[in-house]
Scaffold this motif. Sequence first.
Motif, PDB file in Angstrom:
ATOM      1  N   UNK A   1      -7.158   4.952  -4.887  1.00 47.20           N
ATOM      2  CA  UNK A   1      -8.439   5.285  -4.016  1.00 47.20           C
ATOM      3  C   UNK A   1      -7.860   6.356  -3.553  1.00 47.20           C
ATOM      4  N   UNK A   2      -8.544   7.668  -3.674  1.00 52.37           N
ATOM      5  CA  UNK A   2      -8.294   8.504  -3.244  1.00 52.37           C
ATOM      6  C   UNK A   2      -8.546   9.082  -1.727  1.00 52.37           C
TER       7      UNK A   2
ATOM      8  N   UNK B   1      -2.391   2.305  -4.287  1.00 51.87           N
ATOM      9  CA  UNK B   1      -1.824   3.584  -4.356  1.00 51.87           C
ATOM     10  C   UNK B   1      -2.864   4.130  -3.747  1.00 51.87           C
ATOM     11  N   UNK B   2      -2.873   4.756  -2.523  1.00 52.76           N
ATOM     12  CA  UNK B   2      -3.436   5.921  -2.139  1.00 52.76           C
ATOM     13  C   UNK B   2      -2.960   6.986  -1.591  1.00 52.76           C
ATOM     14  N   UNK B   3      -3.305   7.955  -3.081  1.00 55.65           N
ATOM     15  CA  UNK B   3      -3.175   9.407  -3.033  1.00 55.65           C
ATOM     16  C   UNK B   3      -3.908  10.015  -2.997  1.00 55.65           C
ATOM     17  N   UNK B   4      -4.217  11.712  -2.534  1.00 58.98           N
ATOM     18  CA  UNK B   4      -4.293  12.880  -2.743  1.00 58.98           C
ATOM     19  C   UNK B   4      -4.576  12.988  -4.631  1.00 58.98           C
TER      20      UNK B   4
ATOM     21  N   UNK C   1       0.831  -0.934   0.196  1.00 65.16           N
ATOM     22  CA  UNK C   1      -0.116  -0.024   0.058  1.00 65.16           C
ATOM     23  C   UNK C   1       1.129   1.136   0.184  1.00 65.16           C
ATOM     24  N   UNK C   2       0.912   2.132  -1.189  1.00 64.81           N
ATOM     25  CA  UNK C   2       1.665   2.997  -1.376  1.00 64.81           C
ATOM     26  C   UNK C   2       1.144   4.722  -1.300  1.00 64.81           C
TER      27      UNK C   2
END
Length: 269
Positions: free
Chosen positions: A242-243, A222-225, A193-194
């Motif tokens: 994922x946002x 990927x967990x990102x803004x 998870x990055x």
Amino acid sequence: MFAQEAVDHSATVARHLPYLRRYARALTGSQSSGDKYAIAVLESIIADPTLLGAHPDPKVSMFSVFHSIWSTAGAPVTDADDHLSSAAQAHMAGLTLNSREALLLNTVEGFDHDQVAAIMGSDASEARHLIDVAVQEMERSVRGSVLVIEDEAIIAMDIVAIVEGMGHRVTSNARTHSEAVEMAAAEKPDLILADIQLADNSSGVEAVNEILAQFGNIPVIFITAFPERLLTGERPEPAFLINKPYTEEQVRSAVSQAMFFSSTATLRA
């Protein structure tokens, strides 16, 4: 007037297309196959622009067009891009009919039960039931080790708590590119998870690519803004994105799917 309507339709489609492609990619297990369906949606809307007005929310309308095409084609899962995509296809057959679609629409794409029902041509109670079934089936399937690459301490703690609460083991939490590569080398994870922007301004994407170059296929979430940095249309694109700000349900859904659809003998059932 007609020219302005065409411009408005184009802007609407452009705004929602990256998320339709994300959904199609995750659903089919293949970027190339998912893009074929996304193109078919665009062709349908060009041929009949009124399709965008089938629901008050044009995003719901676009996804509904996708599902109409998807269902008519028999919901096939083909054209695997790689080993993980092939694994996804193999596991797809074991899920309750329509449950994964409902789960993705609700927890990853953020549609409520009524919107999921409108997209899939069912009712809200059926959509809720399908989501519950998918969560149960996926979370029961496998357990594995997880590397978290996240530089914000509070977010990292929250992600770790969610993952461990699902029964998985977090091997490490890396804050920089170099830490991520070192920690992965020390213990190969079953899942990563990055975030994409790390503490020292290094890149989580580059760290993941270096890890994958060393170990081969490992599922990545990927967990990102900044989702637009990854939803570019260029290959490869992530299957799971994922946002931020995220919800616990989104993380649980993505982790369950990534573990389930790419599980190997190294994962503990």
